[in-house]
Design a protein around this motif. Structure first.
Motif, PDB file in Angstrom:
ATOM      1  N   VAL A 118      48.920 -25.402 -49.301  1.00  0.00           N
ATOM      2  CA  VAL A 118      50.344 -25.738 -48.849  1.00  0.00           C
ATOM      3  C   VAL A 118      50.879 -27.195 -49.549  1.00  0.00           C
ATOM      4  N   GLU A 119      49.727 -28.123 -49.442  1.00  0.00           N
ATOM      5  CA  GLU A 119      49.587 -29.497 -49.842  1.00  0.00           C
ATOM      6  C   GLU A 119      49.829 -29.579 -51.402  1.00  0.00           C
ATOM      7  N   LYS A 120      49.055 -28.677 -52.118  1.00  0.00           N
ATOM      8  CA  LYS A 120      48.996 -28.646 -53.575  1.00  0.00           C
ATOM      9  C   LYS A 120      50.241 -28.127 -53.974  1.00  0.00           C
ATOM     10  N   ALA A 121      50.619 -26.986 -53.446  1.00  0.00           N
ATOM     11  CA  ALA A 121      52.042 -26.443 -53.786  1.00  0.00           C
ATOM     12  C   ALA A 121      53.363 -27.489 -53.737  1.00  0.00           C
ATOM     13  N   ASP A 122      53.214 -28.211 -52.536  1.00  0.00           N
ATOM     14  CA  ASP A 122      54.291 -29.326 -52.682  1.00  0.00           C
ATOM     15  C   ASP A 122      53.983 -30.472 -53.813  1.00  0.00           C
ATOM     16  N   GLN A 123      52.846 -30.748 -53.953  1.00  0.00           N
ATOM     17  CA  GLN A 123      52.754 -31.593 -55.192  1.00  0.00           C
ATOM     18  C   GLN A 123      53.468 -31.007 -56.446  1.00  0.00           C
ATOM     19  N   LEU A 124      53.091 -29.972 -56.677  1.00  0.00           N
ATOM     20  CA  LEU A 124      53.463 -29.039 -57.877  1.00  0.00           C
ATOM     21  C   LEU A 124      55.190 -29.030 -57.869  1.00  0.00           C
ATOM     22  N   LYS A 125      55.565 -29.021 -56.703  1.00  0.00           N
ATOM     23  CA  LYS A 125      57.239 -28.753 -56.631  1.00  0.00           C
ATOM     24  C   LYS A 125      57.553 -30.113 -57.210  1.00  0.00           C
ATOM     25  N   ASP A 126      56.918 -31.328 -56.816  1.00  0.00           N
ATOM     26  CA  ASP A 126      57.439 -32.577 -57.064  1.00  0.00           C
ATOM     27  C   ASP A 126      57.287 -32.556 -58.497  1.00  0.00           C
ATOM     28  N   GLU A 127      56.220 -32.213 -59.026  1.00  0.00           N
ATOM     29  CA  GLU A 127      55.973 -32.297 -60.618  1.00  0.00           C
ATOM     30  C   GLU A 127      57.132 -31.589 -61.303  1.00  0.00           C
ATOM     31  N   GLY A 128      57.256 -30.271 -60.869  1.00  0.00           N
ATOM     32  CA  GLY A 128      58.531 -29.574 -61.440  1.00  0.00           C
ATOM     33  C   GLY A 128      59.660 -30.208 -61.249  1.00  0.00           C
ATOM     34  N   ASN A 129      60.125 -30.986 -60.146  1.00  0.00           N
ATOM     35  CA  ASN A 129      61.165 -31.748 -60.158  1.00  0.00           C
ATOM     36  C   ASN A 129      61.413 -32.790 -61.030  1.00  0.00           C
ATOM     37  N   ASN A 130      60.512 -33.486 -61.467  1.00  0.00           N
ATOM     38  CA  ASN A 130      60.100 -34.457 -62.292  1.00  0.00           C
ATOM     39  C   ASN A 130      60.597 -34.089 -63.881  1.00  0.00           C
ATOM     40  N   HIS A 131      59.837 -32.710 -64.025  1.00  0.00           N
ATOM     41  CA  HIS A 131      60.285 -32.190 -65.576  1.00  0.00           C
ATOM     42  C   HIS A 131      61.524 -31.985 -65.546  1.00  0.00           C
ATOM     43  N   MET A 132      62.129 -31.543 -64.525  1.00  0.00           N
ATOM     44  CA  MET A 132      63.793 -31.263 -64.334  1.00  0.00           C
ATOM     45  C   MET A 132      64.719 -32.237 -64.836  1.00  0.00           C
ATOM     46  N   LYS A 133      64.033 -33.477 -64.349  1.00  0.00           N
ATOM     47  CA  LYS A 133      64.709 -34.576 -64.471  1.00  0.00           C
ATOM     48  C   LYS A 133      64.406 -35.292 -66.166  1.00  0.00           C
ATOM     49  N   GLU A 134      63.554 -34.868 -66.618  1.00  0.00           N
ATOM     50  CA  GLU A 134      63.217 -34.962 -68.070  1.00  0.00           C
ATOM     51  C   GLU A 134      63.680 -33.899 -68.882  1.00  0.00           C
ATOM     52  N   ASN A 193      62.671 -30.958 -69.053  1.00  0.00           N
ATOM     53  CA  ASN A 193      61.453 -30.183 -69.663  1.00  0.00           C
ATOM     54  C   ASN A 193      61.449 -28.852 -68.837  1.00  0.00           C
ATOM     55  N   TYR A 194      62.345 -28.054 -69.158  1.00  0.00           N
ATOM     56  CA  TYR A 194      62.495 -27.061 -68.247  1.00  0.00           C
ATOM     57  C   TYR A 194      61.491 -25.959 -68.229  1.00  0.00           C
ATOM     58  N   GLY A 195      60.532 -25.697 -69.319  1.00  0.00           N
ATOM     59  CA  GLY A 195      59.568 -24.568 -69.254  1.00  0.00           C
ATOM     60  C   GLY A 195      58.407 -25.354 -68.536  1.00  0.00           C
ATOM     61  N   ALA A 196      58.145 -26.557 -68.459  1.00  0.00           N
ATOM     62  CA  ALA A 196      57.000 -27.101 -67.662  1.00  0.00           C
ATOM     63  C   ALA A 196      57.445 -27.012 -66.163  1.00  0.00           C
ATOM     64  N   ALA A 197      58.688 -27.352 -66.102  1.00  0.00           N
ATOM     65  CA  ALA A 197      59.148 -27.167 -64.659  1.00  0.00           C
ATOM     66  C   ALA A 197      58.930 -25.654 -64.199  1.00  0.00           C
ATOM     67  N   VAL A 198      59.227 -24.625 -64.833  1.00  0.00           N
ATOM     68  CA  VAL A 198      59.239 -23.176 -64.538  1.00  0.00           C
ATOM     69  C   VAL A 198      57.537 -22.957 -64.144  1.00  0.00           C
ATOM     70  N   ASP A 199      56.888 -23.597 -64.820  1.00  0.00           N
ATOM     71  CA  ASP A 199      55.509 -23.268 -64.962  1.00  0.00           C
ATOM     72  C   ASP A 199      54.815 -24.125 -63.690  1.00  0.00           C
ATOM     73  N   CYS A 200      55.038 -25.245 -63.321  1.00  0.00           N
ATOM     74  CA  CYS A 200      54.866 -25.961 -62.032  1.00  0.00           C
ATOM     75  C   CYS A 200      55.391 -25.223 -60.564  1.00  0.00           C
ATOM     76  N   TYR A 201      56.704 -24.600 -60.763  1.00  0.00           N
ATOM     77  CA  TYR A 201      57.174 -23.691 -59.659  1.00  0.00           C
ATOM     78  C   TYR A 201      56.656 -22.468 -59.198  1.00  0.00           C
ATOM     79  N   SER A 207      67.730 -21.229 -65.181  1.00  0.00           N
ATOM     80  CA  SER A 207      69.144 -20.936 -65.749  1.00  0.00           C
ATOM     81  C   SER A 207      69.246 -22.000 -66.731  1.00  0.00           C
ATOM     82  N   LYS A 208      68.718 -23.187 -66.784  1.00  0.00           N
ATOM     83  CA  LYS A 208      68.560 -24.213 -67.676  1.00  0.00           C
ATOM     84  C   LYS A 208      67.974 -23.532 -69.084  1.00  0.00           C
ATOM     85  N   LEU A 209      67.177 -22.555 -69.041  1.00  0.00           N
ATOM     86  CA  LEU A 209      66.641 -21.995 -70.300  1.00  0.00           C
ATOM     87  C   LEU A 209      67.261 -20.791 -70.365  1.00  0.00           C
ATOM     88  N   ASN A 210      68.555 -20.465 -70.139  1.00  0.00           N
ATOM     89  CA  ASN A 210      69.344 -19.279 -69.960  1.00  0.00           C
ATOM     90  C   ASN A 210      68.540 -17.891 -69.825  1.00  0.00           C
TER      91      ASN A 210
END
Length: 304
Positions: free
Chosen positions: A82-98, A100-108, A130-133
């Motif tokens: 659960v803790e690791k999953a939450d970290q991956l979610k945060d990484e995905g959120n950072n990719h979304m801000k950048e 980098n939608y493909g990397a965000a999908v991978d993290c989530y 959605s960002k990747l259509n």
């Protein structure tokens, strides 16, 4: 006891239907009849007690429950997962801000594997899809998030955006209405609901095409500007434009008729557009999506 009797009534009704089918031998049909009589005797009910009939057939109830459970993998995640999953979610959120939608999908996706019953991870992945259509995948993720948490307004909102993108305006309206029921003060849901309702009216109108064209957005679009610049660099187009300018200055007598040049220019433009579609379809799709995205908000939403 009332719920138990309703369940037994549904079972008896199901067994009665089965006993009347030709797929069973006479002995098997007799066994089913014995089972029905035993249930009726033990629970003191029979098929005449129609007030016990459930709203759905037993098969339908089972199928709906099966699909729901199949959609929601029941698992007890370890605390470290659960803790690791939450970290991956945060990484995905950072990719979304950048962006980098493909990397965000991978993290989530990795977060979902570790903690598959967290609605936020599905909802965030829907935003990245959605960002990747990938709108169909986004809709599926929103449905999973809602199945986990039926009161998750953001999942309904994001599903509305995805449905709007694939022109399913009636379903989008329903999603936005549900989102507003859960979050009545959300201005984004209100705005997107109005847009979806308008598009639905346009689709229903006898004279409407369901399409809206924003010339200002098109002109300011970098992809369109690049395409226009490439078109003007085409020698055939330059020659046609030069001929049209000469005709405008010298009149029809100075060269070929203006209507003929215009027809040739349109034809050249169509050929050029087909060439771009074949060589760089991503550019065409990017332009379409840009114009489409200007018609509804949600691009600056925060992620959970």
């Amino acid at each position: 006891m009332s719920s138990v009797k309703r369940l037994v009534y549904a079972v008896i009704h199901f067994l009665r239907e089965q006993s009347q089918m030709d797929t069973f031998t006479p002995d098997e049909q007799e066994s089913l009849e014995v089972a029905i009589q035993c249930l009726e005797t033990v629970f003191k009910i029979n098929l005449e007690d129609t007030h016990l009939a459930p709203p759905q057939h037993l098969i339908e109830m089972f199928t709906n429950s099966f699909h729901k459970n199949d959609m929601l993998p029941l698992s007890d995640s370890l605390p470290e997962d659960v803790e690791k999953a939450d970290q991956l979610k945060d990484e995905g959120n950072n990719h979304m801000k950048e962006e980098n939608y493909g990397a965000a999908v991978d993290c989530y996706s990795r977060a979902i594997k570790l903690d598959p019953n967290n609605a936020v991870y599905y909802c965030n992945r829907a935003a990245a899809q959605s960002k990747l259509n990938n709108y169909s995948e986004a809709i599926k993720d929103c449905e999973r998030a809602i199945a986990i948490d039926p009161k998750y307004s953001k999942a309904y909102g994001r599903m509305g955006l995805a449905l709007t993108s694939v022109n399913k305006y009636e379903e989008a309206v329903t999603s936005y209405q549900k989102a507003l029921d859960l979050d009545p003060e959300n201005d984004s849901y209100k705005s997107n609901l109005k847009i979806a309702e308008q598009k639905l009216r346009d689709m229903s109108s006898p004279t409407g095409t369901g399409l809206s064209f924003d010339m200002a957005s098109l002109i300011n679009n970098p992809a369109f500007i690049s395409m226009a610049a490439s078109l003007m660099q085409n020698p055939q187009v330059q020659q046609l434009m030069s001929g049209m300018m000469s005709n405008a200055i010298g009149g029809p007598a100075a060269g070929v008729g203006g209507l003929s040049d215009l027809s040739s220019l349109i034809h050249a433009g169509q050929q050029f557009a087909q060439q771009i579609q074949q060589q760089n379809p991503e550019l065409i799709e990017q332009l379409r999506n840009h114009v489409r995205s200007r018609s509804f908000s949600g691009s600056t939403e925060e992620h959970s």
